[in-house]
Design a protein around this motif. Structure first.
Motif, short mmCIF file in Angstrom:
data_model
loop_
_atom_site.label_atom_id
_atom_site.label_comp_id
_atom_site.label_asym_id
_atom_site.label_seq_id
_atom_site.Cartn_x
_atom_site.Cartn_y
_atom_site.Cartn_z
N LYS A 86 0.85 -1.18 0.00
CA LYS A 86 0.00 0.00 0.00
C LYS A 86 0.90 1.24 0.00
N VAL A 87 0.49 2.27 -0.77
CA VAL A 87 1.34 3.45 -0.97
C VAL A 87 0.71 4.67 -0.29
N PHE A 88 1.54 5.45 0.39
CA PHE A 88 1.13 6.75 0.96
C PHE A 88 2.18 7.79 0.59
N VAL A 89 1.75 9.01 0.29
CA VAL A 89 2.66 10.13 0.04
C VAL A 89 2.26 11.28 0.95
N ARG A 90 3.20 11.79 1.74
CA ARG A 90 2.87 12.91 2.63
C ARG A 90 3.02 14.21 1.84
N THR A 91 1.91 14.89 1.66
CA THR A 91 1.87 16.07 0.81
C THR A 91 0.67 16.92 1.23
N LYS A 92 0.28 17.86 0.40
CA LYS A 92 -0.90 18.69 0.65
C LYS A 92 -1.28 19.40 -0.65
N ASP A 93 -2.51 19.86 -0.72
CA ASP A 93 -2.94 20.80 -1.75
C ASP A 93 -2.74 22.18 -1.14
N TRP A 94 -1.70 22.87 -1.54
CA TRP A 94 -1.26 24.04 -0.78
C TRP A 94 -2.18 25.25 -0.89
N VAL A 95 -3.16 25.24 -1.82
CA VAL A 95 -4.12 26.35 -1.86
C VAL A 95 -5.47 25.97 -1.28
N ALA A 96 -5.61 24.74 -0.79
CA ALA A 96 -6.90 24.28 -0.30
C ALA A 96 -7.34 25.02 0.96
N ARG A 97 -6.39 25.53 1.75
CA ARG A 97 -6.77 26.25 2.98
C ARG A 97 -7.61 27.48 2.66
N ASN A 99 -9.68 27.50 -0.04
CA ASN A 99 -10.73 27.02 -0.95
C ASN A 99 -10.56 27.60 -2.35
N ALA A 100 -9.32 27.75 -2.76
CA ALA A 100 -9.04 28.32 -4.08
C ALA A 100 -9.28 27.26 -5.15
N PRO A 101 -9.81 27.67 -6.31
CA PRO A 101 -10.06 26.69 -7.39
C PRO A 101 -8.77 26.20 -8.01
N GLY A 102 -8.77 24.93 -8.43
CA GLY A 102 -7.59 24.36 -9.07
C GLY A 102 -6.64 23.75 -8.05
N THR A 103 -5.73 22.96 -8.55
CA THR A 103 -4.74 22.28 -7.70
C THR A 103 -3.36 22.48 -8.32
N PRO A 104 -2.69 23.60 -7.97
CA PRO A 104 -1.43 23.93 -8.64
C PRO A 104 -0.26 23.02 -8.25
N GLY A 105 -0.39 22.28 -7.15
CA GLY A 105 0.74 21.48 -6.67
C GLY A 105 0.71 20.04 -7.12
N LYS A 106 0.12 19.73 -8.25
CA LYS A 106 -0.05 18.33 -8.69
C LYS A 106 1.28 17.71 -9.12
N GLY A 124 -6.29 17.85 0.74
CA GLY A 124 -5.79 18.18 2.06
C GLY A 124 -5.25 19.58 2.19
N ALA A 125 -5.88 20.37 3.07
CA ALA A 125 -5.39 21.72 3.32
C ALA A 125 -4.16 21.72 4.21
N GLU A 126 -3.96 20.64 4.97
CA GLU A 126 -2.79 20.49 5.84
C GLU A 126 -2.00 19.27 5.38
N LEU A 408 4.46 30.62 9.27
CA LEU A 408 5.39 31.07 8.24
C LEU A 408 5.10 30.44 6.89
N GLU A 409 4.72 29.16 6.87
CA GLU A 409 4.42 28.53 5.59
C GLU A 409 3.17 29.16 4.98
N TYR A 410 2.21 29.49 5.80
CA TYR A 410 1.02 30.21 5.35
C TYR A 410 1.44 31.52 4.67
N MET A 411 2.32 32.29 5.34
CA MET A 411 2.74 33.58 4.80
C MET A 411 3.44 33.41 3.45
N ARG A 412 4.37 32.47 3.38
CA ARG A 412 5.10 32.26 2.13
C ARG A 412 4.13 31.89 1.00
#
Length: 769
Positions: A86-97, A99-106, A124-126, A408-412
């Motif tokens: 089974k595969v897991f990748v630790r990541t996030k959709d960085w604009v989901a926090r 609710n922005a349209p699109g997923t730029p981090g694919k 995932g927003a986080e 800080l990650e939010y700000m960046r």
């Protein structure tokens, strides 16, 4: 490459299941494998981001391609067994926090060149473990690749495989322990040696401290969590070095900083201007310095109320190393060493200065595409100051009311949305025809932070101390920058009032630019951790006082003083406080020495290395004479110097910026009813070109109002004094106007409504035939 050895563990076993296992003597064997993204053998175009380890628990890889997918990051891994995993990748959709349209981090995970069916960075927003289905292991040795799909900051922390289909890796406080177990890391850190001084933080202050101490015979470890030195003054952030050196009570302070400081013509400048390789070479040339790049301080060890050691983590392998010392210097900016040691400190959680992520664009001469960015901030051209000089400057800043440590990650990421939204507006909105050939050249993914923790010393320097020139007996480092505090700029805060991203600077100019105000030595050590120094922006000052001492060269000189004081501590086996109480005359003597002075040990005599000579002394009086202005009598036409201007308001004179006319120039903070009026009469009626002179600086106004009173009436022209004047000699043409002989004309430079410091030097009137 990092992966776990085979493990035999039962996870979250219920009591009933455990009883059944005991009865039948049945043992379940699970195989797990963890691959940290930062350990990939080849990172390709992915960047190693170490800024947010304290927030999300790890370094990670970032696909920062400015809209163009980056080259794959690749590595070879060996699975512990055959069969389905089974595969897991630790990541996030960085604009989901938002609710922005699109997923730029694919991005995709490729195994032996074939992509898993799941696309990552889309949920995932986080930070979390995004499931990626199952993979059938047939060959134990396989090639992994992170395949970016957008170029817009996809991020990958780690990849986890398990053949226990009921197991999910932790995402809570136990994750750090889990990582260690999976990676097979030893319980105890490796021995990194024992030193006289351990300096944590490789910016200007850290470099100044390390070089200064090493040249005075101390054995030094310099620990930096990035791959380059310079901090905010590196090519990753590109804030040019400001602050006056070699002046004041100890005019040789700053000579070390002058050896490595950048000479960028603007902020941000170019990669080459910041000289990362030069900085590293200078440090490595010091035989007494052990340099540890890509090493993050993760905790301190205390003994009897003192720091005994710091533990550093290699940000590529996660291996830990212990660095022991008699003395420690916190030059992290965030005060991270002091905070972990329990030092007295303050944090201004709201109303503080924020984080900047600057950017540059260029005109390529040929049409350039730019992708749709529906997830970026929806900006119009009026929502931001147009980057006329092909770069967006320091004022692309946010986070004023966000926690300066945990968000800080939010700000960046907010700054990235602002930058990409602004460039999209340039390419697609009303001025798109001007930007057909425009291409993003550089966007900083490492944020330039101004303010977070202040570690407290025996003196907490205040604004009043500085502007009132309060004399401290231990004054040393000259601070020459204005008290420069940043706030959201109202003009651009209307659309996003909770998250403004354009700042303004408010200046208190009551700081002596020539001599500087001497910052007390007692601001440079902790009042309750006996063997801790601090230098740079985490020193002992109030929020307002930070506005002047936070610039790079000033922080670097603090480091020089810390290094010298450390050598005295080693010599007498004493504390930083003892230096002030018992050995300050000796510190004064060291501060009077040239930066190139050395000694083999802390007890040997100082000497100048063979073949080297110190720079000539530059006392303030000589510096002023060397910077003598251009004689107005040598210039063509009618020249009215600022000494002849009629002034309203509290104008100050200075000579810091070279190329001025006459004895000096004048400057004024934005203010109503503050103006410099230059009056004259022409000998004959006719048309005359009107010019004003200024010397550019990053704190100058971009919208200085200059009013010309001529025979044709009154006309106001706006001058960008932050930009270099286009005409030789620092002149700007305001146009051609008619003046009548014997009738007064006037040029008025106003500070009202300005977005920075207003500069008034001279006015020139030239006959236009």
């Amino acid at each position: 490459m990092k992966y776990s050895p085979r493990h035999c563990r039962c996870w979250k076993i219920s009591t009933g299941l455990l009883t059944a296992i005991l009865v039948v003597s049945f043992h379940v064997r699970a195989e797990h494998m963890l691959v940290e993204a930062e350990s990939f053998t080849e990172r390709g175009g992915w960047e190693l981001d170490t800024q947010f380890i304290d927030i999300m628990g790890s370094p990670y890889l970032l696909a920062h391609g400015l809209g163009e997918p980056v080259k794959d990051a690749t590595t070879l891994v060996t699975f512990p067994a055959h069969g389905p995993f089974k595969v897991f990748v630790r990541t996030k959709d960085w604009v989901a926090r938002w609710n922005a349209p699109g997923t730029p981090g694919k991005f995709q995970l490729l195994i032996n060149g074939k992509a898993l069916s799941e696309t990552f960075g889309t949920k995932g927003a986080e930070w979390f473990w995004q499931e990626g289905g199952t993979y059938e292991v047939q060959d134990k040795s396989v090639n992994f690749a992170l395949h970016d799909l957008t170029g817009f900051d996809g991020r990958c922390d780690a990849i986890f495989f398990t053949n226990d289909m009921n197991f999910t890796p932790p995402n809570d406080a136990t994750l750090g322990k889990f990582r260690k177990q999976m990676l097979g890391l030893p319980e105890q850190p490796a021995d990194g040696g024992t030193y006289d001084l351990v300096v944590v933080g490789g910016g200007y202050a850290g470099m100044g401290a390390a070089i200064s101490a090493a040249r005075l015979g101390c054995k030094v470890a310099l620990i930096q969590d990035r791959g380059v030195l310079g901090g905010n003054g590196s090519s990753e952030v590109r804030v040019w070095a400001m602050g006056g050196t070699r002046r004041g009570l100890f005019p040789n302070l700053g000579e070390i900083i002058d050896e490595f400081c950048d000479h960028a013509k603007a902020s941000p400048g170019t990669f080459e201007e910041f000289g990362d390789a030069k900085k590293e070479a200078l440090v490595r040339a010091e035989k007494n310095i052990a340099l540890f790049l890509n090493t993050r301080m993760i905790r301190v060890e205390m003994k009897d109320g003192k720091i005994a050691a710091v533990i550093g983590m290699d940000v590529r392998s996660s291996k830990e190393t212990r660095f022991a010392a008699k003395l420690f210097a916190d030059t992290t900016g965030h005060g991270a060493v002091g905070a972990d040691a329990g030092a007295d400190l303050t944090v201004k959680e709201t109303g503080h200065m924020g984080m900047s992520n600057m950017w540059r664009w260029k005109d390529t001469g040929t049409p350039q595409p730019f992708p749709d960015v529906p997830w970026a901030l929806p900006l119009e051209m009026a929502d931001f100051p147009y980057p006329k000089r092909d770069h967006a400057e320091w004022f692309w800043e946010t986070g004023f009311n966000k926690n300066p440590l945990t968000e800080l990650e939010y700000m960046r990421d907010w700054n990235l949305r602002a930058a990409f939204g602004a460039f999209s507006a340039m390419k697609t909105k009303e001025e798109k025809d001007k930007h057909v050939n425009a291409k993003l050249e550089w966007v900083a993914y490492v944020g330039g932070v101004r303010e977070s923790r202040q570690l407290l010393g025996d003196v907490i320097l205040s604004r009043d101390d500085i502007v009132n020139q309060k004399p401290y007996p231990d004054g040393c480092v000259p601070t020459t920058w204005d008290i420069d505090l940043h706030y959201p700029k109202e003009q651009y805060a209307k659309k996003f009032p909770d998250d403004p991203f354009i700042s303004k600077a408010e200046f208190d100019s009551r700081v002596d630019k020539q001599i500087g105000y001497p910052v007390p030595y007692r601001c440079l050590y902790s009042r309750n951790i006996p063997n801790l120094f601090m230098a740079g922006r985490c020193l002992s000052v109030t929020h307002e006082a930070l506005g002047t001492v936070r610039v790079m060269k000033t922080g670097g000189m603090m480091g020089e003083v810390v290094g010298k004081a450390a050598s005295i501590c080693v010599k007498y086996d004493c504390s930083p406080r003892d230096v002030y109480q018992n050995y300050f005359d000796e510190l004064k003597d060291l501060m009077n020495q040239h930066g190139k002075m050395r000694r083999d040990t802390v007890t040997s005599k100082l000497y100048m290395p063979a073949g080297e000579s110190p720079p000539p002394p530059v006392p303030v009086a000589a510096k002023v004479e060397a910077n003598k202005g251009v004689d107005p009598k040598t210039l063509a036409g009618i020249v009215i110097d600022d000494t002849q201007a009629k002034l309203t308001g509290d104008w100050k004179s200075a000579q810091n910026l070279k190329g001025f006319i006459g004895a000096h120039y004048l400057y004024h903070s934005p203010a109503k009813n503050a103006a410099a009026r230059f009056e004259f009469t022409v000998p004959t009626s006719g048309n005359y070109e009107v010019r004003t002179a200024h010397q550019p600086h990053e704190n100058r106004a971009t919208n200085t109002r200059v009013t010309v009173e001529s025979a044709d009436g009154s006309k106001t022209v706006t001058v960008n004094q932050r930009k270099e004047a286009p005409l030789a000699g620092g002149w700007v043409s305001l146009g051609v106007y008619r003046f009548d002989a014997g009738k007064p004309g006037a040029i008025t430079i106003s500070a009202e409504g300005a977005d920075g410091i207003v500069h008034a030097d001279a006015v020139q009137i030239l006959n236009s035939k």
